[in-house]
Scaffold this motif. Structure first.
Motif, PDB file in Angstrom:
ATOM      1  N   TYR A  37      35.647  50.500  40.980  1.00 12.88           N
ATOM      2  CA  TYR A  37      36.289  50.683  39.934  1.00 12.88           C
ATOM      3  C   TYR A  37      35.881  52.085  39.138  1.00 12.88           C
ATOM      4  N   TYR A 103      36.546  33.483  42.190  1.00 10.40           N
ATOM      5  CA  TYR A 103      36.888  35.108  42.192  1.00 10.40           C
ATOM      6  C   TYR A 103      36.157  35.734  41.245  1.00 10.40           C
TER       7      TYR A 103
ATOM      8  N   TYR B  31      43.421  32.807  36.312  1.00  6.13           N
ATOM      9  CA  TYR B  31      41.918  33.123  35.828  1.00  6.13           C
ATOM     10  C   TYR B  31      41.964  34.203  34.886  1.00  6.13           C
ATOM     11  N   PHE B  33      38.703  36.015  32.426  1.00  6.56           N
ATOM     12  CA  PHE B  33      37.047  36.457  32.485  1.00  6.56           C
ATOM     13  C   PHE B  33      36.692  37.157  31.306  1.00  6.56           C
ATOM     14  N   TYR B  48      34.052  32.289  32.307  1.00  9.82           N
ATOM     15  CA  TYR B  48      35.460  32.421  33.071  1.00  9.82           C
ATOM     16  C   TYR B  48      36.088  31.169  32.848  1.00  9.82           C
ATOM     17  N   ARG B  94      43.385  37.435  36.670  1.00  9.37           N
ATOM     18  CA  ARG B  94      43.878  37.661  38.188  1.00  9.37           C
ATOM     19  C   ARG B  94      44.507  36.361  38.328  1.00  9.37           C
ATOM     20  N   HIS B  96      45.704  33.335  40.830  1.00 13.04           N
ATOM     21  CA  HIS B  96      45.393  32.249  41.980  1.00 13.04           C
ATOM     22  C   HIS B  96      45.804  32.935  43.324  1.00 13.04           C
ATOM     23  N   GLY B  97      44.938  33.019  44.176  1.00 10.00           N
ATOM     24  CA  GLY B  97      45.307  33.090  45.500  1.00 10.00           C
ATOM     25  C   GLY B  97      44.587  34.196  46.065  1.00 10.00           C
ATOM     26  N   THR B  98      44.670  34.292  47.580  1.00  6.86           N
ATOM     27  CA  THR B  98      43.909  35.202  48.150  1.00  6.86           C
ATOM     28  C   THR B  98      44.816  36.206  49.012  1.00  6.86           C
ATOM     29  N   ARG B  99      46.143  36.519  48.765  1.00  7.73           N
ATOM     30  CA  ARG B  99      46.688  37.609  49.472  1.00  7.73           C
ATOM     31  C   ARG B  99      46.350  38.742  48.657  1.00  7.73           C
ATOM     32  N   PRO B 100      46.589  39.804  49.616  1.00  9.96           N
ATOM     33  CA  PRO B 100      46.453  41.289  49.140  1.00  9.96           C
ATOM     34  C   PRO B 100      47.035  41.657  47.603  1.00  9.96           C
ATOM     35  N   ASP B 103      44.659  39.774  44.769  1.00 11.09           N
ATOM     36  CA  ASP B 103      43.094  39.803  44.785  1.00 11.09           C
ATOM     37  C   ASP B 103      42.427  40.813  43.891  1.00 11.09           C
ATOM     38  N   THR B 104      42.940  41.279  43.043  1.00 14.58           N
ATOM     39  CA  THR B 104      42.517  42.256  41.903  1.00 14.58           C
ATOM     40  C   THR B 104      42.363  41.707  40.515  1.00 14.58           C
ATOM     41  N   GLN B 105      41.196  41.853  39.874  1.00 13.16           N
ATOM     42  CA  GLN B 105      41.269  41.469  38.474  1.00 13.16           C
ATOM     43  C   GLN B 105      41.882  42.731  37.602  1.00 13.16           C
TER      44      GLN B 105
END
Lengths: 117, 116
Positions: A37, A103, B31, B33, B48, B94, B96-100, B103-105
């Motif tokens: 980042y 996550y 999600y 945070f 979170y 972000r 939920h899930g783990t697909r590309p 995957d980003t916050q």
């Protein structure tokens, strides 16, 4: 618990040159993501690049690329053709890629990069 | 184009006062945070939330309270502010899930809080 270490608190580079920022991490997980980042003076956190641990190919995004060494747990960021706008704090971050981790991101302490004209 | 917003952007308060920092996202991300950023520490996770009404502690939760009655809002309350809570606070979200693609916050612009 995961840890992320950035050993270079500050770095500087001349405009148009190449610079590499270091990051190491520690984890017992096998499936995870790594991120860089950028935080410019505006304070906004901007995603520069991401790397999925199961991919052997290093990620690239225009002038930004990574050198991901999974066995060594190393994840360095290379910035080519540095520009004045690259001046910022750079954070390396890790997340366990499982729902059980929720996550959460673990950050390094950051590297302040200054690009000089 | 909304995204994730934080309010206020700047806040000055006194020791012992209650302060609430607001975070709102328009993506319906599961999600959310809260992080604090301090010189020499990078960003550290405070709390979170995995979904509405589900919250959990992060690395540095002491002195903070959160709630999440609606998916889009995740307020952070300092019940009795202390000088050590002077910091920059970031909210992130972000899906939920783990697909590309998931995957980003995504981070809000931050709130600079000063406790006198």
């Amino acid at each position: 618990a995961q840890t992320v270490t950035q050993s270079q608190p500050e770095m500087s580079v001349q405009e148009a040159e190449t610079v590499t920022l270091s990051c190491t991490y520690d984890t017992s997980e096998n499936n995870y993501y790594l991120f860089w980042y950028k935080q410019p003076p505006s304070r906004q956190m901007i995603l520069v690049i991401r790397q999925e641990a199961y991919k052997q190919q290093n990620a690239t995004e225009n002038r930004f690329s990574v050198n991901f060494q999974k066995a060594a747990k190393s994840f360095s960021l290379k910035i080519s053709d540095s520009q004045l706008g690259d001046t910022a704090m750079y954070f390396c971050a890790f997340t366990d890629n499982s729902g059980g981790s929720n996550y959460k991101l673990t950050f390094g302490k950051g590297t302040l990069l200054t690009v000089n004209p | 184009d909304a995204g994730i917003t934080q309010s206020p952007r700047y806040k000055i308060t006194e020791t012992g006062r209650q302060v609430t920092l607001m975070c709102h996202q328009t993506w319906s991300h599961s999600y959310m945070f809260w992080y604090r950023q301090d010189l020499g520490h990078g960003l550290r996770l405070i709390y979170y939330s995995a979904a509405a009404d589900i919250t959990d502690k992060g690395e540095v939760p002491d002195g903070y309270v959160v709630s999440r009655s609606k998916t889009e809002n995740f307020p952070l309350t300092l019940e009795s502010a202390t000088r050590s809570q002077t910091s920059v606070y970031f909210c992130a979200s972000r899906p939920h899930g783990t697909r590309p693609s998931t995957d980003t916050q995504y981070f809000g612009p931050g709130t600079r809080l000063t406790v006198l």
